[in-house]
Scaffold this motif. Sequence first.
Motif, PDB file in Angstrom:
ATOM      1  N   LYS A   3       0.821  -1.350   0.033  1.00 23.43           N
ATOM      2  CA  LYS A   3       0.148   0.043  -0.047  1.00 23.43           C
ATOM      3  C   LYS A   3       0.954   1.166   0.013  1.00 23.43           C
ATOM      4  CE  LYS A   3      -3.834  -1.848   2.362  1.00 23.43           C
ATOM      5  NZ  LYS A   3      -4.286  -2.124   3.696  1.00 23.43           N
ATOM      6  N   ILE A  24       0.892   9.981  -4.584  1.00 23.53           N
ATOM      7  CA  ILE A  24       0.379   8.763  -5.147  1.00 23.53           C
ATOM      8  C   ILE A  24      -0.330   7.713  -4.281  1.00 23.53           C
ATOM      9  CG2 ILE A  24       1.371   6.402  -6.206  1.00 23.53           C
ATOM     10  CD1 ILE A  24       1.870   8.649  -8.252  1.00 23.53           C
ATOM     11  N   ASP A  25      -1.422   7.205  -4.587  1.00 22.20           N
ATOM     12  CA  ASP A  25      -2.250   6.075  -3.805  1.00 22.20           C
ATOM     13  C   ASP A  25      -2.201   4.786  -4.641  1.00 22.20           C
ATOM     14  OD1 ASP A  25      -2.904   7.509  -1.245  1.00 22.20           O
ATOM     15  OD2 ASP A  25      -3.889   8.828  -2.751  1.00 22.20           O
ATOM     16  N   LEU A  26      -1.864   3.749  -4.037  1.00 25.27           N
ATOM     17  CA  LEU A  26      -1.842   2.519  -4.918  1.00 25.27           C
ATOM     18  C   LEU A  26      -1.960   1.451  -3.910  1.00 25.27           C
ATOM     19  CD1 LEU A  26      -1.338   2.076  -8.021  1.00 25.27           C
ATOM     20  CD2 LEU A  26       1.286   1.558  -7.426  1.00 25.27           C
ATOM     21  N   HIS A  27      -2.882   0.421  -4.231  1.00 23.79           N
ATOM     22  CA  HIS A  27      -2.966  -0.848  -3.577  1.00 23.79           C
ATOM     23  C   HIS A  27      -2.547  -2.160  -4.539  1.00 23.79           C
ATOM     24  CE1 HIS A  27      -5.629   0.874  -0.206  1.00 23.79           C
ATOM     25  NE2 HIS A  27      -4.785   1.651  -0.264  1.00 23.79           N
ATOM     26  N   VAL A  28      -1.628  -2.881  -3.949  1.00 24.80           N
ATOM     27  CA  VAL A  28      -1.348  -3.855  -5.098  1.00 24.80           C
ATOM     28  C   VAL A  28      -1.714  -5.165  -4.167  1.00 24.80           C
ATOM     29  CG1 VAL A  28       0.441  -5.254  -6.432  1.00 24.80           C
ATOM     30  CG2 VAL A  28       0.628  -2.699  -6.130  1.00 24.80           C
ATOM     31  N   PHE A  34       1.144  -6.212 -11.286  1.00 28.23           N
ATOM     32  CA  PHE A  34       0.719  -4.990 -11.267  1.00 28.23           C
ATOM     33  C   PHE A  34       1.833  -4.149 -12.074  1.00 28.23           C
ATOM     34  CE2 PHE A  34      -0.491  -0.728 -10.507  1.00 28.23           C
ATOM     35  CZ  PHE A  34      -1.821  -0.728 -10.101  1.00 28.23           C
ATOM     36  N   ILE A  36       3.195  -0.478 -13.952  1.00 28.08           N
ATOM     37  CA  ILE A  36       3.092   0.994 -14.066  1.00 28.08           C
ATOM     38  C   ILE A  36       3.457   1.440 -15.332  1.00 28.08           C
ATOM     39  CG2 ILE A  36       3.652   3.286 -12.898  1.00 28.08           C
ATOM     40  CD1 ILE A  36       3.748   1.420 -10.101  1.00 28.08           C
ATOM     41  N   ALA A 212      -1.581   0.882 -13.803  1.00 24.08           N
ATOM     42  CA  ALA A 212      -1.749   2.349 -13.627  1.00 24.08           C
ATOM     43  C   ALA A 212      -0.863   2.954 -14.459  1.00 24.08           C
ATOM     44  CB  ALA A 212      -1.372   2.450 -12.121  1.00 24.08           C
ATOM     45  N   ILE A 219      -0.970   9.517 -10.785  1.00 29.83           N
ATOM     46  CA  ILE A 219      -1.778   8.372 -11.492  1.00 29.83           C
ATOM     47  C   ILE A 219      -2.847   8.642 -12.131  1.00 29.83           C
ATOM     48  CG2 ILE A 219      -2.951   6.095 -11.067  1.00 29.83           C
ATOM     49  CD1 ILE A 219      -0.565   5.392  -9.480  1.00 29.83           C
ATOM     50  N   SER A 222      -6.144   3.907 -13.665  1.00 31.99           N
ATOM     51  CA  SER A 222      -5.712   2.750 -12.911  1.00 31.99           C
ATOM     52  C   SER A 222      -7.015   1.734 -13.001  1.00 31.99           C
ATOM     53  CB  SER A 222      -5.538   2.914 -11.395  1.00 31.99           C
ATOM     54  OG  SER A 222      -4.990   1.724 -10.809  1.00 31.99           O
TER      55      SER A 222
END
Length: 232
Positions: A3, A24-28, A34, A36, A212, A219, A222
């Motif tokens: 996260k 940047i907010d990203l959940h993998v 994933f 980018i 994303a 970003i 996504s």
Amino acid sequence: MIKLIGIKKYFTTKQGTAHALKGIDLHVSKGEIFGIIGKSGAGKSTLLRTVNLLEKPTEGEVILDDVSLTSLKEVELRKQRRNIGMIFQHFNLLSSATAFKNIALPLELAGVDKKEIQERVLYLLEVTGLSDKGDHYPHQLSGGQKQRVAIARSLASNPKVLLCDEATSALDPETTKSILTLLKEINEKFGVTILLITHEMDVVKSICDRVAVIENGEIIESSSMVDLFSNP
Ligand code: ADP
Ligand code: ADP
């Protein structure tokens, strides 16, 4: 699994401040591949390097498996980093060491005993299709073989996450395909979560579950691969 929360990264140079990442907010998820994607200068590399804190974010939090990496002391962070492997565009192998030794080095540094290292390295050479290349030096290997050594090395400590920094950008299309196939195999066989950055749509198309798009440190889109390509 991974996260990233409100990640900002500013670089201050003589020319002024570069806003490389602007929140940047990203959940993998666990087991995901994933991707980018973005143009040169978009912030991909900086973003990838914040995941293992090779780059310390100016603001924001990095969480790996419920552990907040950004709040750890250096000693603790070093331990956590063993959960994160990384491979690079230019392989970053030690040129004075054989393939075997390149793969063994992280284990030696971690104090693993000799016999276990021997077994583990031979296994990793096999997994990456290099069983007959253990005693070859990097200059005796093709680009694809070098990247295989780097992949084997990255897996030495049994990481949960593999970060791939333009891992196929220096390779021809055929070799690219074989390396992507290997990454997919590793993802399936060991359940390793893969986060990759690339400027090539073909790469994300061929192996990513989700992607994303990064532009100018943000970003901008996504989605799952299915959604991305079913949009008109
Ligand atoms: P990409 O990987 O997408 O090509 P980068 O993450 O390398 O993009 O760079 C994003 C932005 O941050 C660029 O404007 C770049 O010039 C700047 N940048 C990256 N690293 C540094 C640094 N160490 N010092 C100053 N600016 C940097
Ligand atoms: P050190 O650096 O500890 O003196 P080496 O790196 O030469 O030792 O070798 C460590 C161990 O790995 C030894 O048991 C050696 O036999 C084994 N080894 C080194 N290279 C290979 C190889 N290409 N294939 C199989 N085993 C190897």
